[in-house]
Design a protein around this motif. Structure first.
Motif, PDB file in Angstrom:
ATOM      1  N   VAL A   1     -28.219  11.203 -43.184  1.00 54.23           N
ATOM      2  CA  VAL A   1     -28.114  12.600 -43.598  1.00 54.23           C
ATOM      3  C   VAL A   1     -29.414  13.065 -44.245  1.00 54.23           C
ATOM      4  O   VAL A   1     -29.892  14.184 -43.998  1.00 54.23           O
ATOM      5  CB  VAL A   1     -26.920  12.785 -44.554  1.00 54.23           C
ATOM      6  CG1 VAL A   1     -26.914  14.186 -45.155  1.00 54.23           C
ATOM      7  CG2 VAL A   1     -25.614  12.524 -43.815  1.00 54.23           C
ATOM      8  N   ARG A   2     -30.013  12.208 -45.062  1.00 54.88           N
ATOM      9  CA  ARG A   2     -31.278  12.579 -45.714  1.00 54.88           C
ATOM     10  C   ARG A   2     -32.394  12.777 -44.690  1.00 54.88           C
ATOM     11  O   ARG A   2     -33.204  13.717 -44.798  1.00 54.88           O
ATOM     12  CB  ARG A   2     -31.688  11.517 -46.719  1.00 54.88           C
ATOM     13  CG  ARG A   2     -30.796  11.461 -47.954  1.00 54.88           C
ATOM     14  CD  ARG A   2     -31.285  10.383 -48.911  1.00 54.88           C
ATOM     15  NE  ARG A   2     -30.402  10.180 -50.019  1.00 54.88           N
ATOM     16  CZ  ARG A   2     -30.780  10.200 -51.298  1.00 54.88           C
ATOM     17  NH1 ARG A   2     -32.041  10.468 -51.613  1.00 54.88           N
ATOM     18  NH2 ARG A   2     -29.918   9.965 -52.263  1.00 54.88           N
ATOM     19  N   LEU A   3     -32.469  11.889 -43.714  1.00 50.28           N
ATOM     20  CA  LEU A   3     -33.502  12.021 -42.688  1.00 50.28           C
ATOM     21  C   LEU A   3     -33.310  13.319 -41.901  1.00 50.28           C
ATOM     22  O   LEU A   3     -34.282  14.011 -41.582  1.00 50.28           O
ATOM     23  CB  LEU A   3     -33.455  10.820 -41.745  1.00 50.28           C
ATOM     24  CG  LEU A   3     -33.845   9.468 -42.331  1.00 50.28           C
ATOM     25  CD1 LEU A   3     -33.649   8.365 -41.289  1.00 50.28           C
ATOM     26  CD2 LEU A   3     -35.291   9.478 -42.817  1.00 50.28           C
ATOM     27  N   ALA A   4     -32.058  13.634 -41.583  1.00 52.17           N
ATOM     28  CA  ALA A   4     -31.779  14.860 -40.834  1.00 52.17           C
ATOM     29  C   ALA A   4     -32.140  16.097 -41.650  1.00 52.17           C
ATOM     30  O   ALA A   4     -32.678  17.077 -41.114  1.00 52.17           O
ATOM     31  CB  ALA A   4     -30.308  14.899 -40.441  1.00 52.17           C
ATOM     32  N   ALA A   5     -31.865  16.065 -42.942  1.00 61.33           N
ATOM     33  CA  ALA A   5     -32.134  17.216 -43.798  1.00 61.33           C
ATOM     34  C   ALA A   5     -33.628  17.441 -44.023  1.00 61.33           C
ATOM     35  O   ALA A   5     -34.041  18.538 -44.409  1.00 61.33           O
ATOM     36  CB  ALA A   5     -31.430  17.043 -45.141  1.00 61.33           C
ATOM     37  N   ARG A   6     -34.448  16.416 -43.765  1.00 60.46           N
ATOM     38  CA  ARG A   6     -35.901  16.540 -43.944  1.00 60.46           C
ATOM     39  C   ARG A   6     -36.586  17.181 -42.755  1.00 60.46           C
ATOM     40  O   ARG A   6     -37.766  17.552 -42.839  1.00 60.46           O
ATOM     41  CB  ARG A   6     -36.518  15.149 -44.178  1.00 60.46           C
ATOM     42  CG  ARG A   6     -36.125  14.495 -45.478  1.00 60.46           C
ATOM     43  CD  ARG A   6     -36.706  13.089 -45.552  1.00 60.46           C
ATOM     44  NE  ARG A   6     -38.155  13.124 -45.659  1.00 60.46           N
ATOM     45  CZ  ARG A   6     -38.846  12.936 -46.773  1.00 60.46           C
ATOM     46  NH1 ARG A   6     -38.212  12.689 -47.910  1.00 60.46           N
ATOM     47  NH2 ARG A   6     -40.163  12.978 -46.791  1.00 60.46           N
ATOM     48  N   LEU A   7     -35.906  17.296 -41.634  1.00 66.02           N
ATOM     49  CA  LEU A   7     -36.548  17.807 -40.426  1.00 66.02           C
ATOM     50  C   LEU A   7     -37.010  19.242 -40.623  1.00 66.02           C
ATOM     51  O   LEU A   7     -36.331  20.046 -41.265  1.00 66.02           O
ATOM     52  CB  LEU A   7     -35.588  17.725 -39.236  1.00 66.02           C
ATOM     53  CG  LEU A   7     -35.108  16.315 -38.855  1.00 66.02           C
ATOM     54  CD1 LEU A   7     -34.180  16.383 -37.653  1.00 66.02           C
ATOM     55  CD2 LEU A   7     -36.301  15.411 -38.553  1.00 66.02           C
ATOM     56  N   ARG A   8     -38.156  19.564 -40.029  1.00 64.06           N
ATOM     57  CA  ARG A   8     -38.737  20.888 -40.181  1.00 64.06           C
ATOM     58  C   ARG A   8     -38.828  21.658 -38.869  1.00 64.06           C
ATOM     59  O   ARG A   8     -39.282  22.792 -38.853  1.00 64.06           O
ATOM     60  CB  ARG A   8     -40.128  20.765 -40.819  1.00 64.06           C
ATOM     61  CG  ARG A   8     -40.075  20.255 -42.256  1.00 64.06           C
ATOM     62  CD  ARG A   8     -39.358  21.264 -43.139  1.00 64.06           C
ATOM     63  NE  ARG A   8     -39.153  20.764 -44.494  1.00 64.06           N
ATOM     64  CZ  ARG A   8     -38.027  20.229 -44.931  1.00 64.06           C
ATOM     65  NH1 ARG A   8     -36.989  20.119 -44.094  1.00 64.06           N
ATOM     66  NH2 ARG A   8     -37.905  19.815 -46.162  1.00 64.06           N
ATOM     67  N   GLY A   9     -38.438  21.052 -37.777  1.00 58.98           N
ATOM     68  CA  GLY A   9     -38.483  21.752 -36.499  1.00 58.98           C
ATOM     69  C   GLY A   9     -38.219  20.814 -35.352  1.00 58.98           C
ATOM     70  O   GLY A   9     -38.084  19.598 -35.543  1.00 58.98           O
ATOM     71  N   PRO A  10     -38.155  21.357 -34.128  1.00 58.41           N
ATOM     72  CA  PRO A  10     -37.814  20.528 -32.966  1.00 58.41           C
ATOM     73  C   PRO A  10     -38.830  19.452 -32.653  1.00 58.41           C
ATOM     74  O   PRO A  10     -38.491  18.438 -32.045  1.00 58.41           O
ATOM     75  CB  PRO A  10     -37.709  21.547 -31.830  1.00 58.41           C
ATOM     76  CG  PRO A  10     -38.525  22.713 -32.284  1.00 58.41           C
ATOM     77  CD  PRO A  10     -38.355  22.771 -33.774  1.00 58.41           C
ATOM     78  N   ALA A  11     -40.097  19.653 -33.063  1.00 57.57           N
ATOM     79  CA  ALA A  11     -41.141  18.670 -32.771  1.00 57.57           C
ATOM     80  C   ALA A  11     -41.436  17.770 -33.962  1.00 57.57           C
ATOM     81  O   ALA A  11     -42.422  17.028 -33.947  1.00 57.57           O
ATOM     82  CB  ALA A  11     -42.420  19.381 -32.336  1.00 57.57           C
ATOM     83  N   ASP A  12     -40.587  17.796 -34.963  1.00 58.96           N
ATOM     84  CA  ASP A  12     -40.800  16.965 -36.141  1.00 58.96           C
ATOM     85  C   ASP A  12     -40.852  15.493 -35.720  1.00 58.96           C
ATOM     86  O   ASP A  12     -39.955  15.011 -35.020  1.00 58.96           O
ATOM     87  CB  ASP A  12     -39.656  17.180 -37.136  1.00 58.96           C
ATOM     88  CG  ASP A  12     -39.941  16.587 -38.498  1.00 58.96           C
ATOM     89  OD1 ASP A  12     -40.198  15.370 -38.578  1.00 58.96           O
ATOM     90  OD2 ASP A  12     -39.912  17.334 -39.485  1.00 58.96           O
ATOM     91  N   PRO A  13     -41.881  14.737 -36.135  1.00 56.66           N
ATOM     92  CA  PRO A  13     -41.982  13.330 -35.720  1.00 56.66           C
ATOM     93  C   PRO A  13     -40.855  12.456 -36.256  1.00 56.66           C
ATOM     94  O   PRO A  13     -40.618  11.362 -35.735  1.00 56.66           O
ATOM     95  CB  PRO A  13     -43.343  12.884 -36.277  1.00 56.66           C
ATOM     96  CG  PRO A  13     -43.648  13.854 -37.371  1.00 56.66           C
ATOM     97  CD  PRO A  13     -43.041  15.160 -36.942  1.00 56.66           C
TER      98      PRO A  13
END
Length: 203
Positions: free
Chosen positions: A128-140
């Motif tokens: 859940v934490r990793l998912a919440a850190r995403l900033r866009g579709p191309a996020d590494p």
């Protein structure tokens, strides 16, 4: 007598990915603490090497960048879920390799294997934490976040960038474990319509 850190450092330097992962899984609590305490200093010492890899090695079969191996080592030895989430998303541990036009992290498989030995609640929290850190579709960090959500079956957070990353992953299939939770969100996530139009070729 070599310490656990000496062993892990040598495996990183030798690019022995499978052996590194196997050894990381056998570390006891004291050894994990020792390795975790040595990693940050080692990253600082190798900063130039990580930013400018040996390009002659990149085309070799099975080559894994040292930055990715350090990322794996931290993922296996850091204890707190927040510390692990930050470590595996460190920008200085992204690498230029493969056919990508931008630096990125390695495939999520070895990382998921390392996390599989943690308690189920810890793994779900991390997903859940990793998912919440995403900033866009191309996020590494998207491949690992999606892989951990699928692995743990944790409830995905309400986060538009996660929906966009899922669409870009090309996983709009009922068999995908994330399909039931994320499909309804594509009608609400900002930018989802544009991504879907780009994914479906026009005649």
């Amino acid at each position: 007598m070599p310490t656990a850190w000496d062993e892990i450092r040598d495996l990183i330097d030798a690019r022995h990915t499978d052996t590194l992962v196997s050894r990381l899984l056998t570390l006891d609590a004291d050894e994990r603490k020792l390795v975790a305490g040595s990693l940050r200093e080692h990253v600082a010492l190798r900063r130039d090497d990580l930013a400018d890899p040996d390009w002659e090695e990149i085309g070799e079969v099975g080559w894994t960048p040292p930055a990715e191996l350090l990322r794996l080592a931290g993922a296996a030895t850091l204890g707190a879920v927040g510390a692990v989430a930050a470590w595996v998303n460190r920008r200085d541990l992204q690498s230029w390799y493969g056919f990508s036009a931008r630096p990125h992290f390695g495939a999520p498989g070895p990382m998921v294997r390392l996390f599989g030995h943690r308690p189920a609640a810890w793994q779900a929290d991390l997903a859940v934490r990793l998912a919440a850190r995403l900033r866009g579709p191309a996020d590494p960090g998207a491949p690992l976040a999606l892989a951990m959500l699928r692995h743990t079956r944790a409830e995905p957070p309400a986060h538009d960038p996660l929906v966009l990353a899922w669409i870009s992953d090309g996983a709009l299939r009922p068999a995908d474990p994330l399909f039931p939770a994320l499909l309804p969100r594509i009608f609400e996530a900002e930018g989802a319509g544009r991504l879907l139009r780009e994914a479906v070729p026009t005649r």
